[in-house]
Structure formats: structure tokens, C-alpha cells
Design a protein around this motif. Structure first.
Motif, short mmCIF file in Angstrom:
data_model
loop_
_atom_site.label_atom_id
_atom_site.label_comp_id
_atom_site.label_asym_id
_atom_site.label_seq_id
_atom_site.Cartn_x
_atom_site.Cartn_y
_atom_site.Cartn_z
N ASP A 252 0.82 -1.21 0.00
CA ASP A 252 0.00 0.00 0.00
C ASP A 252 0.85 1.26 0.00
OD1 ASP A 252 -2.79 -0.31 -0.20
OD2 ASP A 252 -2.91 -1.14 1.82
N LEU A 253 1.98 1.22 0.71
CA LEU A 253 2.84 2.39 0.78
C LEU A 253 3.53 2.69 -0.55
CD1 LEU A 253 4.29 4.63 2.38
CD2 LEU A 253 5.98 2.90 3.08
N GLU A 254 3.99 1.65 -1.23
CA GLU A 254 4.75 1.83 -2.47
C GLU A 254 4.18 0.93 -3.56
OE1 GLU A 254 9.46 1.92 -3.91
OE2 GLU A 254 8.91 1.00 -1.99
N PRO A 255 3.00 1.29 -4.08
CA PRO A 255 2.35 0.42 -5.07
C PRO A 255 3.15 0.26 -6.37
CG PRO A 255 1.20 2.52 -4.89
CD PRO A 255 2.20 2.48 -3.78
N ARG A 256 3.97 1.26 -6.68
CA ARG A 256 4.87 1.19 -7.84
C ARG A 256 6.25 1.61 -7.37
NH1 ARG A 256 0.10 2.78 -9.25
NH2 ARG A 256 0.56 4.94 -8.67
N PRO A 257 7.30 1.06 -7.97
CA PRO A 257 8.66 1.33 -7.48
C PRO A 257 8.95 2.83 -7.40
CG PRO A 257 8.69 -0.42 -9.12
CD PRO A 257 7.31 0.13 -9.12
N GLY A 258 9.34 3.26 -6.22
CA GLY A 258 9.74 4.65 -6.02
C GLY A 258 8.60 5.63 -5.87
N GLN A 259 7.36 5.17 -5.94
CA GLN A 259 6.20 6.06 -5.81
C GLN A 259 5.49 5.75 -4.50
OE1 GLN A 259 3.71 6.26 -9.30
NE2 GLN A 259 5.44 6.00 -10.70
N TYR A 260 5.66 6.60 -3.51
CA TYR A 260 5.12 6.39 -2.18
C TYR A 260 3.79 7.12 -2.03
CZ TYR A 260 9.89 4.83 -1.49
OH TYR A 260 11.09 4.18 -1.61
N SER A 261 2.82 6.42 -1.51
CA SER A 261 1.47 6.95 -1.41
C SER A 261 1.35 7.95 -0.27
CB SER A 261 0.46 5.81 -1.22
OG SER A 261 -0.82 6.32 -0.91
N GLN A 262 1.18 9.21 -0.59
CA GLN A 262 0.99 10.22 0.44
C GLN A 262 -0.35 10.03 1.13
OE1 GLN A 262 3.50 12.32 1.40
NE2 GLN A 262 4.64 11.04 -0.06
N VAL B 134 2.77 3.26 20.02
CA VAL B 134 2.58 2.49 18.79
C VAL B 134 3.92 2.05 18.21
CG1 VAL B 134 1.72 2.56 16.41
CG2 VAL B 134 0.41 3.66 18.24
N VAL B 135 3.96 0.80 17.76
CA VAL B 135 5.04 0.31 16.91
C VAL B 135 4.46 0.08 15.52
CG1 VAL B 135 6.49 -1.69 16.43
CG2 VAL B 135 6.49 -0.69 18.70
N LEU B 136 5.12 0.62 14.51
CA LEU B 136 4.71 0.41 13.13
C LEU B 136 5.32 -0.89 12.63
CD1 LEU B 136 5.22 4.04 11.74
CD2 LEU B 136 3.07 2.97 12.48
N ASP B 137 4.46 -1.83 12.25
CA ASP B 137 4.87 -3.16 11.83
C ASP B 137 4.68 -3.32 10.33
OD1 ASP B 137 5.11 -6.03 11.51
OD2 ASP B 137 2.92 -6.16 11.76
N ALA B 138 5.78 -3.51 9.60
CA ALA B 138 5.69 -3.80 8.17
C ALA B 138 5.29 -5.26 8.02
CB ALA B 138 7.02 -3.52 7.47
N HIS B 139 4.01 -5.47 7.85
CA HIS B 139 3.44 -6.82 7.95
C HIS B 139 3.49 -7.53 6.61
CE1 HIS B 139 1.22 -9.24 10.91
NE2 HIS B 139 0.64 -9.81 9.87
N GLN B 140 3.70 -8.82 6.67
CA GLN B 140 3.54 -9.69 5.51
C GLN B 140 2.96 -11.01 5.98
OE1 GLN B 140 5.20 -12.77 4.53
NE2 GLN B 140 6.12 -12.92 6.57
N ASP B 141 2.12 -11.58 5.15
CA ASP B 141 1.63 -12.96 5.31
C ASP B 141 1.83 -13.64 3.97
OD1 ASP B 141 0.55 -12.83 8.04
OD2 ASP B 141 -0.98 -11.52 7.20
N VAL B 142 2.57 -14.76 3.98
CA VAL B 142 2.88 -15.46 2.73
C VAL B 142 3.40 -14.47 1.69
CG1 VAL B 142 2.13 -17.25 1.13
CG2 VAL B 142 0.97 -17.01 3.32
N PHE B 143 4.32 -13.65 2.12
CA PHE B 143 5.10 -12.70 1.34
C PHE B 143 4.28 -11.49 0.87
CE2 PHE B 143 8.00 -11.12 -1.94
CZ PHE B 143 9.21 -11.22 -1.27
N PRO C 55 1.02 -9.77 -2.16
CA PRO C 55 -0.07 -9.90 -3.13
C PRO C 55 0.18 -10.89 -4.25
CG PRO C 55 0.36 -7.59 -2.64
CD PRO C 55 1.46 -8.37 -2.00
N ALA C 56 1.42 -11.13 -4.59
CA ALA C 56 1.71 -12.09 -5.66
C ALA C 56 1.18 -13.47 -5.33
CB ALA C 56 3.22 -12.14 -5.93
N ILE D 197 4.87 -7.59 0.89
CA ILE D 197 5.86 -7.12 -0.06
C ILE D 197 5.18 -6.96 -1.42
CG2 ILE D 197 7.96 -7.74 -1.33
CD1 ILE D 197 7.45 -8.99 2.20
N PRO D 198 5.36 -5.83 -2.11
CA PRO D 198 4.65 -5.59 -3.38
C PRO D 198 4.93 -6.66 -4.42
CG PRO D 198 5.75 -3.58 -2.61
CD PRO D 198 6.25 -4.70 -1.75
N ALA D 199 3.99 -6.80 -5.35
CA ALA D 199 4.18 -7.77 -6.44
C ALA D 199 5.40 -7.42 -7.28
CB ALA D 199 2.92 -7.82 -7.31
#
Length: 461
Positions: A91-101, A121-130, A132-133, A139-141
Motif C-alpha cells: 500500500d505504501l509503495e504500489p509502484r517502485p519509487g512512488q510512495y502513497s501520500q 505504537v510500533v509500526l509493523d511492516a506486515h507480511q503474510d505469505v510474502f 499480493p503475488a 511485499i509488493p508484487a
């Protein structure tokens, strides 16, 4: 989050068989074996008690819409001061180098609610089974590389998807490919730079439940220790460097693989940063499949023995990032919660349960906000911040008595200790050149003379 259905439970059990642990209880350590406390910017010893906040169902324009101000208001009302907030790289970086404001603004709004109710709060960069791919989140596709290896979905047994060749190879590329390493570090720099000064942000969790690729003929414990040693340790050092380029103060919460939940010591090495927190998860395969707690299996004792080795060796505090079984109404679950809370209190600076939501399954509370069966046992009196050195801290659930003994700080340091009280009537008393400065609903503050030995007693009624 590790939920291990029956098939995956059998797979994991078989893979773990060569190194099944038997150990005595870990207990609280003293002297050279002591695990250091987590501290705030004033140097006070912190205790975190709270829950994960997750919205995996919404993304894009609707991302994080499932998390509301009510979550923070209700958590604090029941005595909890901590949230592990799931955020997603896709969600944060749907395309390489383009961060969603827009996504960053959504996170900021949630952190505003946390600040309002005094929840860290702790910000957790979450992944389940890597990510969307593979039909999940994380982690982005565009950052997913499989070398054409196969992936077969397991809709009724999603944890087994971690052992699919394509998923395992994707982790290897994330850890080893220079451009993906750089992309992950840049993503964290963006997050840390945006939220480094936010009063609610305590720190950052670089990746949820990292996994990896098993070598041919390698059993799961051996693979986990190798992945932790050779891939996760360098990754955490890279991300720590990226965060420190913009934030010198936030704590960095590093996770081993989920295999530690079976009582397997981690292979993580030293992370060269002064503010590292060891953040394992506390899951048992049988209970995550809906089964009951088996006290005779000594799982809690074995877990405690194994999980305390790393923080003792590297002198870092512990905060358990996730825990909590699926079926809380099983016959032995009351005993499980009492024994788990006592164990967590012996070695950790706190925990975040899975998860604060309103409904069934893993949810802490029902649709009306009332604790679900046995979840009320997670709400205890505790010292949120101790202005001094803690000598002992314990809660007797049978009698409803909490006792804290500490040596108060010197004259130049903060001398106010903060207590959290769950719903109900509680009496607070202080002995040893100290007095209760103020008491309000759900909170109390104790002021002590410099260098005093203080005992605080909280009693129900």
C-alpha cells in the motif's frame, strides 16, 4: 501472525522433530543474566501491554479504514497502553519509487488517535505469505521474484503456503538482491522520516514473521537458524542504518522466524544498534489449530527457556509482538492465560496480543466491546513507567494483588512512576519515602524521594 491449521501443524511437527526442546523454566534473571528493560526518552523502565491493530481486508483508497478511534478508546479504557499497527509495503509503495501520500496520511490519522488516548505504537511492516503475488498482503508484487518456481494455493491451510517453492524463493531474492535490499531500506527511511517526531510512535518492526528458503535435506530448525544468522541479521542491520539516517531515537523491533514458537532458540546475530528490541511471537501449533492447552507438554516453560537466550546474550529488551490462541473457551484456556501472563511478566517488557477487534475468532472483545472468554485475564494492574530500577514486579490473579518494588531514580532524573489499572475498584498504596501523587480512573501516579526503596501495592476492592 502465525496460525497453523492441522495440516501445517503436522508438517511443522515433522520438520521440528530432530531438535525438540526440553528445558526448565527460564524465570527472571538477575546480575549478568538480566534482560534489560525497555525505556522511554526519560530513562524510565517501560511495560507495554496491548494488542495488534490489523486491517488486512482493505487496500488502496480504503486502506486502514477498518481501524477507528474506538479501538484506541476501548483499549485504553481496559488498561492497555500499546498497539502494534500493521502497515503494508504494497500500500505504501504500489509502484517502485512512488510512495502513497494518502496512505501516509491515513497512518498519521491513526497515530493521532493513539496520541489522544496515550497509547504507544510500533509500526509493523506486515507480511503474510510474502504478499499480493500469492494472494496475501505485504511485499509488493513488483518486488516478488520467483524464478518461475511453482506456487499452489492452500485456501484451508494458508501457513503451508510458506513452504511453496515460489514463496521460499521470493524471500531469498528479498534478502539477497541488491536492488530489493535498497528498495526495502528506502521504504523504511520514508516511514521513519515521516513519523520520527510523532509523540505516539515508539518504534518500528521491519518485517513480520520473516521466513526463507530451506536447502535440500535441511530440517526446519536448522534452516531457521541459518536464515536468521545469514539473511535476517544483515537485513536488520541494513534497515537499522536506513532508519538511523533520519531517526536516532525510535526503537527497532527485530523478529526471528516464527519457528521460535516451538521452543527453538534463534540464530539471529548482533544488530549493531543501541536501541534494539527482540520481538518474537508466542504461538503454539496445536492451539493455533483450535486445540486446547496441554500443561503437561511444558510448552510455556520450553518457550521461555529458549526465547530468553538471545536477549541475555546481546543485552536487549524483549517485547512479544503477537500471541493468543484461536479457541479461548477450551477447558484449559483459563490456566493457559494465567500461566502465560506470569511467564511473559518474568522476562519481557510487554506484549501485544492478536488482535483487538470486535467479533469472534482471535478478537479480544465481542461486538459490544466486552472481553471474550478468558481474555479478561490479560487485563492486570502494571507499572507503565517506573522512575528507577525495578527489583520485583508481580501480580497474583487469585488474590487480585499487584506488588512493585523499585529503587527510585536520583535527584536529577524523573521520579514519577505511572501505573495502569484495569476496570474496577482498585486501592493503591506506596511505602518507603513515597506517596500516591494522584489517582484517576484507570491510572495512578507515585512520587518517590531520590534513591528510595519503594514498594507499591495495588489491591482489588
Amino acid at each position: 501472525m502465525l496460525r497453523t491449521p492441522l495440516v501445517a501443524t503436522a508438517v511443522v511437527a515433522a520438520l521440528l522433530a530432530p531438535t525438540t526442546a526440553q528445558a526448565d523454566p527460564g524465570g527472571a534473571a538477575t546480575g549478568e543474566d538480566a534482560i534489560p528493560a525497555l525505556t522511554d526518552v526519560q530513562g524510565r523502565a517501560l511495560t507495554l501491554r496491548g494488542w495488534n491493530l490489523a486491517d488486512k481486508s482493505h487496500s488502496g483508497d480504503q486502506a486502514l479504514s477498518g481501524i477507528t478511534e474506538r479501538h484506541f478508546r476501548d483499549m485504553r479504557a481496559k488498561g492497555f497502553n500499546f498497539a502494534r499497527l500493521l502497515v503494508f509495503w504494497d500500500d505504501l509503495e504500489p509502484r517502485p519509487g512512488q510512495y502513497s501520500q494518502a496512505y501516509l496520511r491515513k497512518i498519521d490519522r491513526i497515530l493521532g488517535w493513539a496520541q489522544k488516548y496515550d497509547v504507544k505504537v510500533v509500526l509493523d511492516a506486515h507480511q503474510d505469505v510474502f504478499g499480493p503475488a500469492f494472494g496475501s498482503r505485504g511485499i509488493p508484487a513488483w518486488a516478488t521474484r520467483t524464478d518461475g518456481l511453482p506456487f499452489t494455493p492452500h485456501p484451508d491451510d494458508w501457513f503451508s503456503e510458506y513452504f511453496e517453492p515460489a514463496v521460499q524463493r521470493a524471500f531469498t531474492h528479498l534478502y539477497e538482491d541488491a536492488d530489493l535490499r535498497l528498495a526495502q531500506a528506502r521504504m523504511w527511511r520514508v516511514l521513519a522520516e515521516r513519523f520520527r517526531n510523532h509523540p505516539a510512535v515508539l518504534g518500528y518492526d521491519p518485517i513480520n514473521e520473516p521466513m526463507g528458503e530451506l536447502a535440500e535435506g535441511e530440517d526446519l530448525p536448522t534452516a531457521a537458524r541459518r536464515i536468521e544468522r545469514e539473511q535476517l541479521t544483515p537485513m536488520y542491520n541494513r534497515i537499522a542504518d536506513a532508519i538511523r539516517a533520519v531517526d536516532r531515537d525510535g526503537w527497532i523491533f527485530v523478529e526471528p522466524t516464527p519457528i521460535v514458537g516451538e521452543g527453538v532458540p534463534t540464530g539471529l546475530g548482533r544488530i549493531d544498534d543501541p536501541k534494539i528490541v527482540y520481538a518474537p511471537h508466542f504461538y503454539n501449533g496445536t492451539m493455533e489449530a483450535g486445540g486446547d492447552y496441554d500443561p503437561d507438554a511444558r510448552w510455556i516453560e520450553n518457550y521461555e527457556q529458549a526465547v530468553t537466550l538471545y536477549p541475555k546474550q546481546y543485552k536487549v529488551p524483549v517485547v512479544v509482538g503477537e500471541w493468543g490462541p484461536l479457541n479461548n473457551s477450551q477447558p484449559n484456556m483459563n490456566r493457559f492465560y494465567r500461566e502465560a501472563m506470569a511467564s511473559l511478566g518474568r522476562y519481557s517488557s510487554g506484549w501485544s496480543g492478536w488482535e483487538w477487534c470486535y467479533g469472534g475468532g482471535y478478537c479480544a472483545v465481542d461486538a459490544n466491546g466486552a472481553f471474550r472468554t478468558n481474555k479478561e485475564l490479560t487485563a492486570e494492574p502494571y507499572a507503565e513507567a517506573v522512575a528507577g530500577t525495578v527489583r520485583s514486579s508481580s501480580y497474583d490473579a487469585a488474590t487480585g494483588v499487584y506488588r512493585l518494588t523499585y529503587d527510585s531514580a536520583t535527584r536529577r532524573a524523573p521520579r514519577v512512576t505511572e501505573l495502569s489499572l484495569p476496570p474496577g475498584a482498585w486501592q493503591v498504596a506506596a511505602r518507603g519515602r513515597a506517596f500516591v501523587l494522584r489517582k484517576a480512573e484507570g491510572r495512578a501516579w507515585v512520587l518517590a524521594a531520590p534513591g528510595a526503596r519503594v514498594t507499591v501495592t495495588v489491591t482489588r476492592g
